[in-house]
Scaffold this motif. Structure first.
Motif, PDB file in Angstrom:
ATOM      1  N   ARG A  82      11.850 -43.817  -2.421  1.00  0.00           N
ATOM      2  CA  ARG A  82      11.764 -42.281  -2.457  1.00  0.00           C
ATOM      3  C   ARG A  82      12.989 -41.575  -2.170  1.00  0.00           C
ATOM      4  NH1 ARG A  82       7.242 -40.945  -5.477  1.00  0.00           N
ATOM      5  NH2 ARG A  82       5.160 -41.718  -4.564  1.00  0.00           N
ATOM      6  N   GLU A  83      13.689 -41.978  -1.240  1.00  0.00           N
ATOM      7  CA  GLU A  83      14.949 -41.360  -0.857  1.00  0.00           C
ATOM      8  C   GLU A  83      16.027 -41.365  -1.773  1.00  0.00           C
ATOM      9  OE1 GLU A  83      15.014 -44.838   1.977  1.00  0.00           O
ATOM     10  OE2 GLU A  83      13.571 -43.753   1.077  1.00  0.00           O
ATOM     11  N   HIS A  84      16.065 -42.506  -2.387  1.00  0.00           N
ATOM     12  CA  HIS A  84      17.089 -43.041  -3.676  1.00  0.00           C
ATOM     13  C   HIS A  84      16.636 -42.232  -4.822  1.00  0.00           C
ATOM     14  CE1 HIS A  84      19.004 -45.341  -0.629  1.00  0.00           C
ATOM     15  NE2 HIS A  84      18.346 -46.302  -0.647  1.00  0.00           N
ATOM     16  N   GLU A  85      15.380 -42.180  -4.991  1.00  0.00           N
ATOM     17  CA  GLU A  85      14.996 -41.174  -6.362  1.00  0.00           C
ATOM     18  C   GLU A  85      15.511 -39.691  -6.004  1.00  0.00           C
ATOM     19  OE1 GLU A  85      10.746 -41.276  -6.436  1.00  0.00           O
ATOM     20  OE2 GLU A  85      10.619 -43.133  -8.010  1.00  0.00           O
ATOM     21  N   LYS A  86      15.247 -39.299  -4.959  1.00  0.00           N
ATOM     22  CA  LYS A  86      15.789 -37.928  -4.747  1.00  0.00           C
ATOM     23  C   LYS A  86      17.422 -37.818  -4.824  1.00  0.00           C
ATOM     24  CE  LYS A  86      12.132 -36.693  -1.460  1.00  0.00           C
ATOM     25  NZ  LYS A  86      12.060 -36.252   0.161  1.00  0.00           N
ATOM     26  N   THR A  87      17.886 -38.673  -4.634  1.00  0.00           N
ATOM     27  CA  THR A  87      19.244 -38.858  -4.673  1.00  0.00           C
ATOM     28  C   THR A  87      19.799 -38.934  -5.970  1.00  0.00           C
ATOM     29  OG1 THR A  87      19.913 -39.959  -2.797  1.00  0.00           O
ATOM     30  CG2 THR A  87      21.572 -40.272  -4.273  1.00  0.00           C
ATOM     31  N   GLN A  88      19.081 -39.799  -6.943  1.00  0.00           N
ATOM     32  CA  GLN A  88      19.133 -39.942  -8.537  1.00  0.00           C
ATOM     33  C   GLN A  88      18.875 -38.297  -9.139  1.00  0.00           C
ATOM     34  OE1 GLN A  88      20.640 -42.571 -10.506  1.00  0.00           O
ATOM     35  NE2 GLN A  88      20.678 -40.477 -11.329  1.00  0.00           N
ATOM     36  N   LYS A  89      17.951 -37.789  -8.470  1.00  0.00           N
ATOM     37  CA  LYS A  89      17.439 -36.660  -9.049  1.00  0.00           C
ATOM     38  C   LYS A  89      18.778 -35.507  -8.920  1.00  0.00           C
ATOM     39  CE  LYS A  89      13.422 -33.344  -8.947  1.00  0.00           C
ATOM     40  NZ  LYS A  89      12.953 -33.754 -10.217  1.00  0.00           N
ATOM     41  N   ASN A  90      18.942 -35.661  -7.847  1.00  0.00           N
ATOM     42  CA  ASN A  90      20.181 -34.448  -7.490  1.00  0.00           C
ATOM     43  C   ASN A  90      21.575 -34.844  -8.314  1.00  0.00           C
ATOM     44  OD1 ASN A  90      21.109 -32.370  -5.741  1.00  0.00           O
ATOM     45  ND2 ASN A  90      22.613 -33.862  -4.756  1.00  0.00           N
ATOM     46  N   ILE A  91      21.798 -36.086  -8.550  1.00  0.00           N
ATOM     47  CA  ILE A  91      22.807 -36.384  -9.219  1.00  0.00           C
ATOM     48  C   ILE A  91      22.508 -36.038 -10.666  1.00  0.00           C
ATOM     49  CG2 ILE A  91      24.174 -38.114 -10.435  1.00  0.00           C
ATOM     50  CD1 ILE A  91      23.832 -40.006  -7.963  1.00  0.00           C
ATOM     51  N   ASN A  92      21.274 -36.014 -11.242  1.00  0.00           N
ATOM     52  CA  ASN A  92      20.757 -35.571 -12.601  1.00  0.00           C
ATOM     53  C   ASN A  92      20.820 -34.225 -12.908  1.00  0.00           C
ATOM     54  OD1 ASN A  92      20.656 -38.235 -13.522  1.00  0.00           O
ATOM     55  ND2 ASN A  92      18.406 -38.074 -12.936  1.00  0.00           N
ATOM     56  N   LYS A  93      20.735 -33.478 -11.704  1.00  0.00           N
ATOM     57  CA  LYS A  93      20.777 -32.009 -11.592  1.00  0.00           C
ATOM     58  C   LYS A  93      22.169 -31.536 -11.814  1.00  0.00           C
ATOM     59  CE  LYS A  93      16.762 -30.166  -9.088  1.00  0.00           C
ATOM     60  NZ  LYS A  93      16.158 -29.716  -7.767  1.00  0.00           N
ATOM     61  N   ASN A  94      23.008 -32.249 -11.179  1.00  0.00           N
ATOM     62  CA  ASN A  94      24.525 -31.923 -11.113  1.00  0.00           C
ATOM     63  C   ASN A  94      25.163 -32.229 -12.428  1.00  0.00           C
ATOM     64  OD1 ASN A  94      25.808 -30.899  -8.372  1.00  0.00           O
ATOM     65  ND2 ASN A  94      24.317 -32.236  -7.712  1.00  0.00           N
ATOM     66  N   LYS A  95      24.561 -33.343 -13.146  1.00  0.00           N
ATOM     67  CA  LYS A  95      25.166 -33.472 -14.485  1.00  0.00           C
ATOM     68  C   LYS A  95      24.919 -32.328 -15.506  1.00  0.00           C
ATOM     69  CE  LYS A  95      24.720 -38.624 -14.274  1.00  0.00           C
ATOM     70  NZ  LYS A  95      23.755 -39.697 -14.859  1.00  0.00           N
ATOM     71  N   GLU A  96      23.560 -31.668 -15.273  1.00  0.00           N
ATOM     72  CA  GLU A  96      23.145 -30.716 -16.091  1.00  0.00           C
ATOM     73  C   GLU A  96      23.934 -29.663 -15.672  1.00  0.00           C
ATOM     74  OE1 GLU A  96      18.661 -32.284 -16.633  1.00  0.00           O
ATOM     75  OE2 GLU A  96      19.036 -30.158 -15.800  1.00  0.00           O
ATOM     76  N   LEU A  97      24.402 -29.352 -14.625  1.00  0.00           N
ATOM     77  CA  LEU A  97      24.936 -28.113 -14.075  1.00  0.00           C
ATOM     78  C   LEU A  97      26.317 -28.170 -14.534  1.00  0.00           C
ATOM     79  CD1 LEU A  97      25.331 -25.805 -12.221  1.00  0.00           C
ATOM     80  CD2 LEU A  97      25.934 -27.319 -10.452  1.00  0.00           C
ATOM     81  N   ALA A  98      26.891 -29.563 -14.731  1.00  0.00           N
ATOM     82  CA  ALA A  98      28.323 -29.823 -15.161  1.00  0.00           C
ATOM     83  C   ALA A  98      28.274 -29.341 -16.817  1.00  0.00           C
ATOM     84  CB  ALA A  98      28.718 -30.928 -15.207  1.00  0.00           C
ATOM     85  N   LEU A  99      27.343 -29.461 -17.384  1.00  0.00           N
ATOM     86  CA  LEU A  99      27.208 -29.113 -18.755  1.00  0.00           C
ATOM     87  C   LEU A  99      27.125 -27.574 -18.854  1.00  0.00           C
ATOM     88  CD1 LEU A  99      26.884 -29.817 -21.854  1.00  0.00           C
ATOM     89  CD2 LEU A  99      24.438 -30.042 -21.388  1.00  0.00           C
ATOM     90  N   ILE A 100      26.275 -27.077 -17.937  1.00  0.00           N
ATOM     91  CA  ILE A 100      26.171 -25.634 -18.087  1.00  0.00           C
ATOM     92  C   ILE A 100      27.515 -24.749 -17.650  1.00  0.00           C
ATOM     93  CG2 ILE A 100      24.973 -23.629 -17.060  1.00  0.00           C
ATOM     94  CD1 ILE A 100      22.651 -25.269 -16.414  1.00  0.00           C
TER      95      ILE A 100
END
Length: 522
Positions: free
Chosen positions: A196-214
């Motif tokens: 679970r804790e690593h799922e959250k880490t990956q989710k946060n990385i994915n958010k930052n990938k989308e933020l980088a695009l924005i």
């Protein structure tokens, strides 16, 4: 008469090292040291006043520095360049507009400009299906404020689009390199799946990938529209000096000595700008700060700047001031004990002895410090009121009692309670009353009523949490591009285009009633 320097202050002021770091705790005379250093540079190191640059975090700090330098140097004090980082960047743009690509058609983005650009990007990426983590099916613009704040924070740290993309890619690479035995569950219903804790880490990385695009699309659109925002001032100054070696050398030659106040509150971007102004050889840089006073860390200030400075200039002379002219020893020792609980301090990072301050001046004996804990704000406020009334009854004058709060909001709450109990209150602080959110909203409403063409004022009012209109409906108003927002608001009401017409109507009626100029029938 100019105050005499203590031994430690004198050691700092007369430093012959190319780089000097002064660890100056509260009440140690930072402004006095900086002004004395400037005087020493002019009088004893023969550096012309016009070749000295002093930078600080706030306008009030810059003004205080200028006044003290003029007091020490007389007319020569006016020749010193004293400024905030943003003020200095602005002066560069005015002096070298071509080098920093500041043409006549370039203008500062308004709140509406920024909101529309981010809104359009969200629309585009939502339609293309590229937003998954920064998207809510119930509210397309749910993450608008988070995105806007994140972009501002990234820019304050002086991180470009490409640099941010590399950061995110690095986080992903670190995550991918994590061994399966550490990343995956080895038992239970989730055996073989990511913990679970690593799922959250990956989710946060994915958010930052989308933020980088924005962020990339945001910067592109800002350039297409010939706009810049507040954070761009430092970013553009950095880019201009990195790309233009000749200009960089010209400024390095101009400023033969640089002094920085409140170094703990500089952002990563401001630190980058500072380093670009310092030549590789024959430099004279003098910084003053204290990591324990980094009150603007939430705005990007960080102890990392101190580490970066020492890494870049390993032979820096470090002077830690010991003499305090503001507080009794009891209070200083208590503060040190609290500060020592922090793991990230310069004393431990740089192998320095504890910053134990010694009280100087005329101080009466202080009582022991009493610590009280409360379960609720109400309990705490009641204690404060009763304690103040008790002290006054015992003979302490109102003016001899002070209440120190962590935030301005707490200050407002407690002062209202005290006034309600008949206790006279004088509120002291550095904040401008016009910056208060309630006052700001009131002014925005007044402006919107007086001048319906003031789009910025109307937008600020519509976005305020206390305004009845739903956030989705605010975006419907903003979608009416190239129109006066108030007129667009009225037209949407007449066309029944709002998701919650009652709330929108109520908001419109507030403005309409106060302005007395426009009416709309439902």
């Amino acid at each position: 008469m100019k105050e005499k320097l203590t031994n430690k202050q004198k050691e700092a002021v007369e430093s012959s090292s190319p780089s000097t770091m002064v660890i100056a705790g509260p009440g140690t005379g930072k402004t006095h040291i900086l002004a004395s250093r400037v005087e020493y540079l002019v009088r004893h190191m023969d550096i012309p006043a016009e070749n000295i640059l002093t930078l600080t975090f706030t306008k009030s700090g810059a003004n205080a520095m200028k006044e003290r330098v003029i007091k020490f140097l007389g007319e020569d004090g006016y020749k010193i360049t004293t400024s905030t980082f943003h003020g200095f960047a602005s002066s560069l743009f005015e002096e070298f507009p071509q080098e920093f690509r500041f043409g006549r058609n370039l203008r500062e983005a308004t709140n509406i400009d920024r909101a529309k650009i981010i809104e359009n990007i969200i629309d585009e990426l939502t339609e293309s299906g590229e937003l998954k983590e920064l998207y809510s099916p119930y509210d397309k613009y749910h993450y608008f404020n988070d995105i806007s704040r994140a972009i501002s924070h990234i820019k304050k740290e002086g991180i470009s689009v490409d640099e941010f993309k590399k950061l995110v890619a690095g986080w992903q690479a670190e995550f991918d390199a994590m061994p399966d035995e550490e990343k995956l569950s080895s038992r239970g219903p989730r055996k073989g799946k990511v913990k679970r804790e690593h799922e959250k880490t990956q989710k946060n990385i994915n958010k930052n990938k989308e933020l980088a695009l924005i962020y990339q699309k945001y910067e592109k659109e800002m350039k297409n529209r010939h706009l810049f925002d507040y954070e761009d001032m430092i970013m553009r100054a950095i880019e201009g000096l990195e790309e233009n070696e000749g200009l960089r050398h010209e400024l390095q030659e101009r400023y033969k000595a640089i002094l920085v106040d409140e170094y703990q509150d500089t952002s990563g971007g401001q630190n980058k700008l500072l380093f670009l102004l310092i030549p590789e050889q024959n430099y004279n840089i003098f910084i003053v700060g204290d990591d324990d006073q980094a009150i603007y860390r939430f705005q990007g200030a960080t102890i990392e700047n101190f580490r970066e400075f020492i890494k870049k200039y390993p032979d820096t002379k470090i002077v830690s001031l010991e003499d305090n002219f503001r507080s009794p020893n009891l209070l200083l020792n208590a503060a040190l004990n609290l500060a020592n609980k922090s793991e990230k301090r310069l004393t431990s990072e740089l192998g320095l002895p504890d910053k134990r301050l010694i009280a100087h001046g005329e101080f009466s004996d202080s009582q022991d410090i009493e610590i009280n804990e409360f379960n609720t704000d109400t309990e705490e406020h009641s204690f404060i009121v009763e304690k103040i009334l008790e002290l006054n009854k015992e003979g302490t004058n109102w003016g001899e009692i002070s209440v120190i709060t962590r935030t301005n909001r707490e200050q407002e709450e407690i002062s209202e309670i005290l006034r309600g109990r008949g206790i006279p209150v004088y509120v002291s602080g550095d904040t401008n009353a016009l910056d208060n959110s309630y006052v700001s909203s009131l002014f925005a409403l007044a402006k919107a009523c007086i001048d319906p063409h003031d789009n910025d004022a109307l937008l600020e009012f519509l976005l305020h949490p206390a305004t009845p209109i739903m956030r989705d409906d605010v975006w419907r108003v903003l979608e009416q591009k190239n129109k006066v927002l108030f007129s667009a608001f009225r037209n949407l009401l007449e066309e029944d285009k709002f998701s919650d017409k009652a709330s929108a109507q109520k908001t419109f009626d507030i403005i309409n009633e106060l302005s007395g100029s426009l009416t709309v029938k439902t």
